[in-house]
Design a protein around this motif. Structure first.
Motif, PDB file in Angstrom:
ATOM      1  N   PRO A  15      -1.035  13.241   1.039  1.00 32.60           N
ATOM      2  CA  PRO A  15      -0.676  11.872   1.449  1.00 32.60           C
ATOM      3  C   PRO A  15      -1.864  11.032   1.886  1.00 32.60           C
ATOM      4  CG  PRO A  15       0.907  13.461   2.326  1.00 32.60           C
ATOM      5  CD  PRO A  15      -0.192  14.257   1.702  1.00 32.60           C
ATOM      6  N   GLU A  16      -2.823  11.628   2.570  1.00 27.88           N
ATOM      7  CA  GLU A  16      -3.997  10.849   2.992  1.00 27.88           C
ATOM      8  C   GLU A  16      -4.825  10.414   1.790  1.00 27.88           C
ATOM      9  OE1 GLU A  16      -6.202  13.016   5.855  1.00 27.88           O
ATOM     10  OE2 GLU A  16      -4.609  13.019   7.375  1.00 27.88           O
ATOM     11  N   ALA A  17      -4.962  11.288   0.789  1.00 29.69           N
ATOM     12  CA  ALA A  17      -5.713  10.915  -0.414  1.00 29.69           C
ATOM     13  C   ALA A  17      -4.989   9.817  -1.183  1.00 29.69           C
ATOM     14  CB  ALA A  17      -5.919  12.144  -1.296  1.00 29.69           C
ATOM     15  N   ILE A  65       0.838  -1.206   0.000  1.00 19.01           N
ATOM     16  CA  ILE A  65       0.000   0.000   0.000  1.00 19.01           C
ATOM     17  C   ILE A  65       0.871   1.255   0.000  1.00 19.01           C
ATOM     18  CG2 ILE A  65      -1.708   1.294   1.328  1.00 19.01           C
ATOM     19  CD1 ILE A  65      -2.889  -1.310   2.250  1.00 19.01           C
ATOM     20  N   GLY A  66       1.951   1.224   0.775  1.00 19.72           N
ATOM     21  CA  GLY A  66       2.841   2.376   0.798  1.00 19.72           C
ATOM     22  C   GLY A  66       3.491   2.631  -0.552  1.00 19.72           C
ATOM     23  N   GLU A  67       3.860   1.569  -1.261  1.00 18.64           N
ATOM     24  CA  GLU A  67       4.460   1.745  -2.586  1.00 18.64           C
ATOM     25  C   GLU A  67       3.438   2.247  -3.596  1.00 18.64           C
ATOM     26  OE1 GLU A  67       7.938  -1.677  -2.251  1.00 18.64           O
ATOM     27  OE2 GLU A  67       5.969  -2.177  -3.077  1.00 18.64           O
ATOM     28  N   ALA A  95       3.714   5.719  -5.608  1.00 25.52           N
ATOM     29  CA  ALA A  95       3.606   5.784  -7.068  1.00 25.52           C
ATOM     30  C   ALA A  95       2.539   6.784  -7.497  1.00 25.52           C
ATOM     31  CB  ALA A  95       3.302   4.393  -7.627  1.00 25.52           C
ATOM     32  N   ILE A  96       1.430   6.843  -6.751  1.00 26.68           N
ATOM     33  CA  ILE A  96       0.374   7.810  -7.094  1.00 26.68           C
ATOM     34  C   ILE A  96       0.896   9.228  -6.966  1.00 26.68           C
ATOM     35  CG2 ILE A  96      -1.862   8.714  -6.348  1.00 26.68           C
ATOM     36  CD1 ILE A  96      -2.621   5.860  -5.580  1.00 26.68           C
ATOM     37  N   GLN A  97       1.645   9.517  -5.905  1.00 26.45           N
ATOM     38  CA  GLN A  97       2.173  10.862  -5.714  1.00 26.45           C
ATOM     39  C   GLN A  97       3.234  11.216  -6.756  1.00 26.45           C
ATOM     40  OE1 GLN A  97       3.186  10.354  -1.447  1.00 26.45           O
ATOM     41  NE2 GLN A  97       1.880  12.132  -1.089  1.00 26.45           N
ATOM     42  N   GLN A  98       4.049  10.241  -7.140  1.00 27.61           N
ATOM     43  CA  GLN A  98       5.115  10.511  -8.101  1.00 27.61           C
ATOM     44  C   GLN A  98       4.608  10.617  -9.528  1.00 27.61           C
ATOM     45  OE1 GLN A  98       8.329  11.189  -7.361  1.00 27.61           O
ATOM     46  NE2 GLN A  98       7.785  11.082  -5.197  1.00 27.61           N
ATOM     47  N   CYS A  99       3.558   9.879  -9.863  1.00 29.77           N
ATOM     48  CA  CYS A  99       3.074   9.829 -11.250  1.00 29.77           C
ATOM     49  C   CYS A  99       1.936  10.803 -11.526  1.00 29.77           C
ATOM     50  CB  CYS A  99       2.629   8.405 -11.600  1.00 29.77           C
ATOM     51  SG  CYS A  99       3.941   7.169 -11.448  1.00 29.77           S
ATOM     52  N   SER A 100       1.397  11.443 -10.500  1.00 33.90           N
ATOM     53  CA  SER A 100       0.284  12.365 -10.710  1.00 33.90           C
ATOM     54  C   SER A 100       0.797  13.682 -11.294  1.00 33.90           C
ATOM     55  CB  SER A 100      -0.434  12.627  -9.381  1.00 33.90           C
ATOM     56  OG  SER A 100      -1.475  13.570  -9.560  1.00 33.90           O
TER      57      SER A 100
END
Length: 211
Positions: free
Chosen positions: A110-112, A93-95, A99-104
């Motif tokens: 962070p909570e989203a 889940i952390g990865e 990935a969501i934060q890096q690829c957005s």
């Protein structure tokens, strides 16, 4: 069958199955021990009648790498050497949140990102490509030597404490003149001509203190 067909049948060569593995860019020729060989890709074919090391060979022939010695032109076949598949493993889940934060294309809270990662793990199987640069450990920053201008308190690492300059480096000091006397009631120094001498310094210093 003519004599030519019999001769061709006797000189026909068969490619061994399976083919030997790829021996690398620098491999020794089994005929002259030369360490340089050319490589040519050959697709699979059902029928073939080509010359191979001075003899005729026919198909079917598999997909292969045809090696040729750089000195004596001896030829041999080797198996293909595809690149190894990228190593993968299940994503946590952390990865997924990372990935969501890096690829957005825009900042994600962070909570989203964590909420989206948990929902994604429920509906799909995600894997991490360990060869991708995003999962590489961060490189340590080089330390540049220099003269520090601030000191950091040990109990508060983020609060800098400015250096206090030496109080005597910029403040002028008055050095009193030497006073010669024979006792509490003795005569004053001949160097003092401006009135009584202060016990703390010269006459000028005493006058400045009284004024």
């Amino acid at each position: 069958m003519t004599q030519t067909d019999i001769s061709e049948a006797r000189t026909e060569q068969k490619i061994p199955q399976p083919l030997p593995p790829y021996s690398g860019a620098e491999t020794a020729c089994i005929k002259c021990s030369y360490l340089e060989a050319f490589t040519r890709y050959r697709p699979a074919c059902q029928r073939s009648a080509d010359e191979f090391n001075g003899a005729l060979r026919r198909g079917p022939l598999p997909e292969r790498l045809e090696r040729s010695c750089g000195r004596c032109d001896f030829q041999w076949d080797e198996a293909l050497a595809p690149a190894p598949a990228a190593a993968v493993r299940p994503a946590t889940i952390g990865e997924l949140a990372h990935a969501i934060q890096q690829c957005s294309p825009y900042p994600v809270h962070p909570e989203a990102a964590d909420h989206a990662a948990r929902r994604m793990q429920e509906v799909l199987f995600a894997q991490v490509r360990t060869d991708h640069p995003m999962w590489a450990p961060p490189q340590p920053q080089p330390v540049v030597p220099g003269r520090p201008s601030l000191l950091v308190a040990p109990d508060q690492p983020t609060r800098p404490i400015p250096q206090v300059p030496n109080p005597t480096s910029a403040v002028p000091l008055i050095v009193p003149e030497r006073v010669e006397s024979f006792g509490p009631a003795g005569p004053a120094s001949p160097l003092s001509t401006r009135g009584p001498v202060s016990p703390l310094g010269s006459a000028g210093f005493a006058q400045a203190a009284e004024g």
